[in-house]
Design an enzyme around this catalytic site. Structure first.
Site, PDB file in Angstrom:
ATOM      1  N   ALA A 188     -61.517  -9.001  43.461  1.00  0.00           N
ATOM      2  CA  ALA A 188     -62.723  -8.827  42.663  1.00  0.00           C
ATOM      3  C   ALA A 188     -62.433  -7.815  41.586  1.00  0.00           C
ATOM      4  O   ALA A 188     -61.893  -6.747  41.865  1.00  0.00           O
ATOM      5  CB  ALA A 188     -63.867  -8.351  43.541  1.00  0.00           C
ATOM      6  N   PHE A 235     -65.522  -7.383  36.200  1.00  0.00           N
ATOM      7  CA  PHE A 235     -66.402  -8.333  35.524  1.00  0.00           C
ATOM      8  C   PHE A 235     -66.640  -9.604  36.321  1.00  0.00           C
ATOM      9  O   PHE A 235     -67.403 -10.462  35.896  1.00  0.00           O
ATOM     10  CB  PHE A 235     -65.789  -8.712  34.177  1.00  0.00           C
ATOM     11  CG  PHE A 235     -65.727  -7.562  33.225  1.00  0.00           C
ATOM     12  CD1 PHE A 235     -66.848  -7.192  32.496  1.00  0.00           C
ATOM     13  CD2 PHE A 235     -64.572  -6.830  33.062  1.00  0.00           C
ATOM     14  CE1 PHE A 235     -66.800  -6.139  31.613  1.00  0.00           C
ATOM     15  CE2 PHE A 235     -64.518  -5.772  32.170  1.00  0.00           C
ATOM     16  CZ  PHE A 235     -65.635  -5.420  31.449  1.00  0.00           C
ATOM     17  N   GLY A 236     -65.977  -9.735  37.454  1.00  0.00           N
ATOM     18  CA  GLY A 236     -66.175 -10.962  38.222  1.00  0.00           C
ATOM     19  C   GLY A 236     -64.986 -11.189  39.142  1.00  0.00           C
ATOM     20  O   GLY A 236     -64.136 -10.312  39.320  1.00  0.00           O
ATOM     21  N   VAL A 246     -61.483 -12.597  40.777  1.00  0.00           N
ATOM     22  CA  VAL A 246     -60.132 -12.914  40.328  1.00  0.00           C
ATOM     23  C   VAL A 246     -59.647 -14.032  41.255  1.00  0.00           C
ATOM     24  O   VAL A 246     -59.770 -13.924  42.483  1.00  0.00           O
ATOM     25  CB  VAL A 246     -59.207 -11.686  40.428  1.00  0.00           C
ATOM     26  CG1 VAL A 246     -57.827 -12.025  39.898  1.00  0.00           C
ATOM     27  CG2 VAL A 246     -59.789 -10.511  39.670  1.00  0.00           C
ATOM     28  N   GLU A 270     -50.060 -14.264  34.287  1.00  0.00           N
ATOM     29  CA  GLU A 270     -49.086 -14.741  35.276  1.00  0.00           C
ATOM     30  C   GLU A 270     -49.557 -14.306  36.665  1.00  0.00           C
ATOM     31  O   GLU A 270     -50.275 -13.308  36.809  1.00  0.00           O
ATOM     32  CB  GLU A 270     -47.703 -14.167  34.977  1.00  0.00           C
ATOM     33  CG  GLU A 270     -47.647 -12.648  35.089  1.00  0.00           C
ATOM     34  CD  GLU A 270     -46.256 -12.109  34.793  1.00  0.00           C
ATOM     35  OE1 GLU A 270     -45.291 -12.617  35.380  1.00  0.00           O
ATOM     36  OE2 GLU A 270     -46.158 -11.175  33.983  1.00  0.00           O
ATOM     37  N   GLU A 277     -47.528 -12.648  43.136  1.00  0.00           N
ATOM     38  CA  GLU A 277     -47.730 -13.106  44.515  1.00  0.00           C
ATOM     39  C   GLU A 277     -48.067 -11.986  45.488  1.00  0.00           C
ATOM     40  O   GLU A 277     -48.821 -12.186  46.436  1.00  0.00           O
ATOM     41  CB  GLU A 277     -46.479 -13.839  45.021  1.00  0.00           C
ATOM     42  CG  GLU A 277     -46.162 -15.133  44.305  1.00  0.00           C
ATOM     43  CD  GLU A 277     -45.410 -14.929  42.999  1.00  0.00           C
ATOM     44  OE1 GLU A 277     -45.290 -13.779  42.541  1.00  0.00           O
ATOM     45  OE2 GLU A 277     -44.950 -15.925  42.412  1.00  0.00           O
ATOM     46  N   SER A 318     -51.556  -6.060  44.407  1.00  0.00           N
ATOM     47  CA  SER A 318     -51.415  -4.712  43.864  1.00  0.00           C
ATOM     48  C   SER A 318     -50.462  -3.882  44.731  1.00  0.00           C
ATOM     49  O   SER A 318     -50.377  -4.050  45.952  1.00  0.00           O
ATOM     50  CB  SER A 318     -52.775  -4.044  43.719  1.00  0.00           C
ATOM     51  OG  SER A 318     -53.389  -3.993  44.957  1.00  0.00           O
ATOM     52  N   ASP A 375     -54.628   5.153  33.049  1.00  0.00           N
ATOM     53  CA  ASP A 375     -55.012   4.922  34.444  1.00  0.00           C
ATOM     54  C   ASP A 375     -53.829   4.346  35.212  1.00  0.00           C
ATOM     55  O   ASP A 375     -53.972   3.395  35.980  1.00  0.00           O
ATOM     56  CB  ASP A 375     -56.214   3.957  34.502  1.00  0.00           C
ATOM     57  CG  ASP A 375     -56.909   4.009  35.864  1.00  0.00           C
ATOM     58  OD1 ASP A 375     -56.605   4.912  36.668  1.00  0.00           O
ATOM     59  OD2 ASP A 375     -57.763   3.126  36.121  1.00  0.00           O
ATOM     60  N   ASN A 382     -52.914  -0.118  40.079  1.00  0.00           N
ATOM     61  CA  ASN A 382     -52.914  -0.884  38.836  1.00  0.00           C
ATOM     62  C   ASN A 382     -51.542  -1.461  38.490  1.00  0.00           C
ATOM     63  O   ASN A 382     -51.277  -1.842  37.357  1.00  0.00           O
ATOM     64  CB  ASN A 382     -53.428  -0.018  37.684  1.00  0.00           C
ATOM     65  CG  ASN A 382     -54.917   0.250  37.842  1.00  0.00           C
ATOM     66  OD1 ASN A 382     -55.637  -0.582  38.392  1.00  0.00           O
ATOM     67  ND2 ASN A 382     -55.362   1.418  37.424  1.00  0.00           N
TER      68      ASN A 382
END
Ligand code: AMP
EC number: 2.7.10.1
Length: 937
Positions: free
Chosen positions: A637, A640-641, A643, A708, A711, A714, A754, A759
């Site tokens: 998530a 903005f919405g 993933v 892209e 797999e 994060s 950040d 990230n």
């Protein structure tokens, strides 16, 4: 004898009273108007001749003619045999035809004497009389038996004589109404039975009721006789002239002659409108297309009607109405030609764009169609393109003013005719509005000259296209190791006709290609040039002896490296962990993308510098047709919405796995801008350690950003899941990748703000890529971000003190964050500063506290972290230096063997800045090469 006297007295008495009575009645006679809904069958008062009623016996009822005040004779019947007992006097009317009525009403007006008012009458005196009827089809019966009659009622007077003195008495007339229902024969006889009363029957009126003809809701309902005992009669209405049934009209006729419950209605036919219960024709200049329209309306623009009763208005010359256009719509005409055509060539593709026609013809359904012709060099001869050229999204019936044309031939001339049309174009004989766009697909960069090459660099020079289709903006050089084409290629840009690519591996074959970009877009790549770097700087190109010597020494070095790696693996990272075999891809990571000098390299352009943020998206992100995307599952998530992961099919290429970020419904304009800003930023980057933007979907909803697919998700989650499972070389390889990506960003003057393990995304080859470039991300997206006293929202634990204190965000503050990422990586996703509060972290950092080395952390790595956490930002290493240090550590795995000892950790925990007490790692690493495998710290 008394009886004869009485007989004599009473008739005369009665006559007197009757005369008085007629004075009272005369107004009634004068105004003999019956209600509209009553039909009279018999009225004794209007009979001028003998009523012809039967009276039995003879001494009973007596017909008396009297004159009213206008000397018109009136027929009345009287009886007054009150002095004699056993009276049974019958008076029978003639046959009354019922005229189809089932229920009839009898209204009688009479006077009746009060027995008490008659002196000396015996107790047999009556004050009532009876009324009967007998149904019969025979109108000439001369005798009806008493028992055959059906009794209607016994009638008593409301008012009666109260005084014997008749001289000054005011007489009152009684009126009674009774009804008989369910009559079925042709008619009936009425009979009045007197049993010894003193009565004057002044009038008898027999009538039935009807519902009178009426028009309601444009339906006519006829005169309707009310029903018998069944109270309501259902009546169907007939539509009035020039109207038609909308819903079957009907009403009910009630027993008392009123219309009830109207249902349904008629409506005026097309060409007519309602006016006071009738339909009248539409006047010229107006029309009514449908029966259900209430009124005639004025003809719409560019149309008229010259006759009455128009159901539609005819279009003026040159204007048309499409079959599906409502009649109320103005007549319209075909659009003018599209305007301002623009073409942007990209190799063998061209994007054609134009502005909508100035005159839309009054319609909103404009579409465009394209016709393609391939032309000779001088443009004189043109032939249709045929099926080899493709149009995205389509060639005909385009609703947007842009199209992508693919599969053109390079270095060729094309002529595209863009035709505008709308819903009435087919009705018009005039030719369609068109605009022609001539396009020349780019030429390749013709000659690539190899200029010079050394151990780790190559200098190339080339000639631009002979006839570029615009001014050359820059050249793009793409290169990769010959055997690693798929994963590792590097793109460099320059404005000049030559470029030195350095940081290459010695003795390695690279493939180079060059293409030009003009105002009109990218040209095609020139042919592949293969170049092998030499083994030593000084060697000239193609010196086989020297190459061999260098190859031998490199091979020796590699054997030594393999030996060291093996030693390291055997000695182990720390106790208790199973040592994973080094990933074969790791080598790839370690050596990919050497440091390159970028002549004329680009600077990142902040999307806010665009007046129109959508232009930034168009400039930096490729629009993808949503039909090429297959969404498969939700993987996370975002701000903005959702993933999702899925697949992207790109024409002419194999399907690739992608991550799809979508903008949830109900977004504001600002949210859309912020969401897409990530794509405008990401689209400017092209580096193997920066997440790659595949494109965006902005022309349909939901708006999407396609990148892209990584797999392993994060980095922080990935490390926690695989706690202790990697070799230190693998971990350093990941850090090297992140540093390389950050170097690229800092070279482009992009400050991330950040940088944190959360990230960074990891792919199946353990390649780490920097992600999260949205404009709002630091403020909104990051759950770690906290508000500072200055009001900004900052991820405190990852941020350099000067950025927290006065928002001084630079690449040097990114380096501080990078040090924290190193710590996260080596500790397998541990939270920096554990559960300390943000305030305590700020205070501790200010007092010189730095994170201690994680468990089993090589001392050199911790030292590098401490360098990144130097208070003075200019004292921190640059990303380029970090990459170099890590490269060297990887090449010398032994340098990673010495682990940070506990005392160092203790010192750190005690708040001592290790950086201040230890020799700078930068210089010690630099000495690695000279000192072999020993690291001195
Ligand atoms: P973001 O909005 O970029 O923070 O993404 C939210 C989450 O979606 C991340 O934490 C990842 O777990 C996942 N995600 C985002 N982009 C990708 C990608 N390119 N490949 C795989 N997972 C991704």
């Amino acid at each position: 004898m008394a009886p004869p006297r009485v007989l004599w007295i009473y008739p005369s008495l009665y006559l007197l009273s009757s005369l008085l009575l007629f004075h009272a009645l005369s107004p009634c006679r004068a105004l003999r108007n019956y209600p509209e809904n009553e039909v009279t069958l018999l009225d004794s008062m209007s009979a001028l001749a003998d009523l012809g009623w039967e009276a039995y016996p003879n001494e009973g009822w007596e017909e008396i003619s009297v004159m009213d005040e206008r000397n018109t004779p009136m027929r009345t019947y009287q009886v007054c045999n009150v002095m004699e007992a056993n009276q049974n006097n019958w008076l029978r009317t003639r046959h009354i035809s019922r005229e189809g009525a089932q229920r009839v009403y009898i209204e009688i007006k009479f006077t009746l004497r009060d027995c008490n008012s008659l002196p000396g009458v015996p107790g047999t005196c009556k004050e009532t009389f009876n009324m009967y009827y007998y149904e019969s089809n025979n109108a000439n019966l001369w005798f009806i038996k008493e028992s055959q009659y059906v009794k209607i009622d016994t009638i008593a007077a409301d008012e009666s004589f109260t005084q014997v003195d008749v001289g000054d008495r005011v007489m009152k007339l009684n009126t009674e109404v009774r009804d008989i229902s369910n009559l079925s024969k042709k008619g009936f006889y009425l009979a009045f039975q007197d049993l010894g009363a003193c009565i004057a029957l002044v009038s008898v009126r027999v009538f039935y009721k009807k519902c009178p003809l009426t028009v309601l809701n444009l339906a006519q309902f006829p005169d309707t006789i009310t029903g018998g005992d069944t109270a309501l009669v259902e009546v169907h209405g007939m539509c009035v002239n020039s109207s038609e049934e909308f819903e079957a009209p009907k009403m009910y006729c009630s027993a008392d002659g009123g219309w009830l419950v109207p249902i349904g209605r008629c409506v005026c036919k097309p060409g007519f409108e309602e006016n006071k219960d009738v339909c009248q024709p539409c006047r010229p200049g107006t029309y009514k297309a449908s029966a259900t329209d209430a009124y005639c309306t004025k003809c719409p623009p560019h149309s008229s009607s010259s006759q009455e009763q128009a159901v539609e208005c005819a279009c003026e010359k040159g204007f048309y109405r499409a079959e599906t256009d409502p009649r109320s719509m103005s007549c319209t005409r075909p659009p003018s030609a599209p305007e301002n055509p623009i073409s942007t060539v990209n190799e063998t593709c061209v994007t054609l764009e134009w502005s909508p026609p100035r005159d839309t013809g009054g319609r909103g359904d404009i579409t465009y169609s394209l016709h393609c012709r391939k032309c000779s060099g001088d443009g004189r001869k043109c032939m249709p393109c045929g099926g080899s050229v493709h149009f995205v999204p389509r060639q005909f019936g385009l609703s947007s003013a842009t199209v992508l044309v693919t599969d053109l031939q390079p270095d060729s001339n094309y002529s595209f005719t863009v035709e505008s049309q709308n819903g009435v174009s087919d009705l018009s004989p005039t030719p369609r509005g068109t605009v022609v766009i001539n396009v020349t697909t780019s030429q390749t960069v013709s000659v690539v000259l190899k200029e010079r090459r050394s151990k780790d660099s190559v200098t190339l020079a080339w000639q631009g296209p002979e006839r570029p289709n615009g001014a050359i903006v820059e050249y793009e050089v793409i290169y990769y190791e010959k055997n690693q084409r798929e994963q590792n290629y590097t793109v460099l840009k320059t404005r000049s006709n030559m470029m030195t690519v350095d940081g290459l591996k010695p003795g390695t074959t690279y493939v180079f290609r060059v293409r030009a970009r003009t105002d009109g877009g990218y040209g095609s790549y020139g042919g592949e040039i293969e170049l092998e770097t030499s083994h030593e700087d000084v060697f000239a190109i193609g010196d086989p002896n020297q190459s061999t010597i260098l190859a031998v020494s490199i091979a020796g070095g590699i054997v030594l490296l393999i030996f060291l790696v093996t030693c390291f693996v055997v000695s182990g990272r720390h106790c208790g962990y199973i040592k994973a075999k080094q990933d074969p891809d790791e080598e790839k990571m370690q050596f990919q993308h050497g440091r390159v000098k970028l002549p004329g390299s680009r600077t990142y352009i902040h999307p806010h510098t665009y007046e129109d943020p959508n232009q930034a998206v168009r400039d930096f992100a490729k629009e993808i047709d949503a039909s090429n995307i297959r969404i498969e599952r939700v993987i996370g998530a975002g701000e903005f919405g959702e993933v999702c992961s899925g697949r992207l099919r790109v024409q002419g290429k194999r399907e690739i796995y992608v991550a799809i970020k979508s903008l949830k419904a109900g977004y504001s304009d600002k949210q859309r801008r912020d969401f897409l800003s990530e794509a405008s930023i990401m689209g400017q980057f092209d580096h193997p350690n920066i997440i790659r933007l595949e494109g965006v979907v902005t022309r349909c909803k939901p708006v999407m950003i396609i990148t892209e697919f990584m797999e392993n998700g994060s980095l922080d989650t990935f490390l926690k899941k695989h706690d202790g499972q990697f070799t230190v070389i693998q971990l350093v390889g990941m850090l090297r990748g992140i540093a390389s990506g950050m170097k690229y960003l800092s070279d482009m003057s992009y400050v991330h703000r950040d940088l944190a393990a959360r990230n960074i995304l990891v792919n199946s080859n353990l390649v780490c890529k920097v992600s999260d470039f949205g404009l709002s991300r630091v403020l909104e997206d990051d759950p770690e971000a906290a508000y500072t006293t200055r009001g900004g929202k900052i991820p405190i634990r990852w941020t350099a003190p000067e950025a927290i204190a006065y928002r001084k965000f630079t690449s040097a503050s990114d380096v501080w964050s990078y040090g924290i990422v190193m710590w996260e990586v080596i500790s397998y996703g541990e939270r920096p500063y554990w559960e300390m509060s943000n305030q305590d972290v700020i205070k501790a950092i200010d007092e010189g506290y730095r994170l201690p080395a994680p468990m089993d952390c090589p001392v050199v790595l911790h030292q590098l972290m401490l360098d990144c956490w130097e208070k003075g930002r200019s004292d921190r290493p640059k990303f380029g230096q970090i990459v170099t240090i890590l490269d060297k550590l990887i090449r010398n795995p032994a340098s990673l063997r010495e682990l940070a000892n506990s005392s160092a950790c203790e010192l750190a925990k005690m708040g001592v800045n290790l950086a201040g007490h230890q020799k700078k790692i930068l210089s010690s690493v630099q000495s690695l090469q000279t000192q072999g495998t020993h690291v001195q710290v």
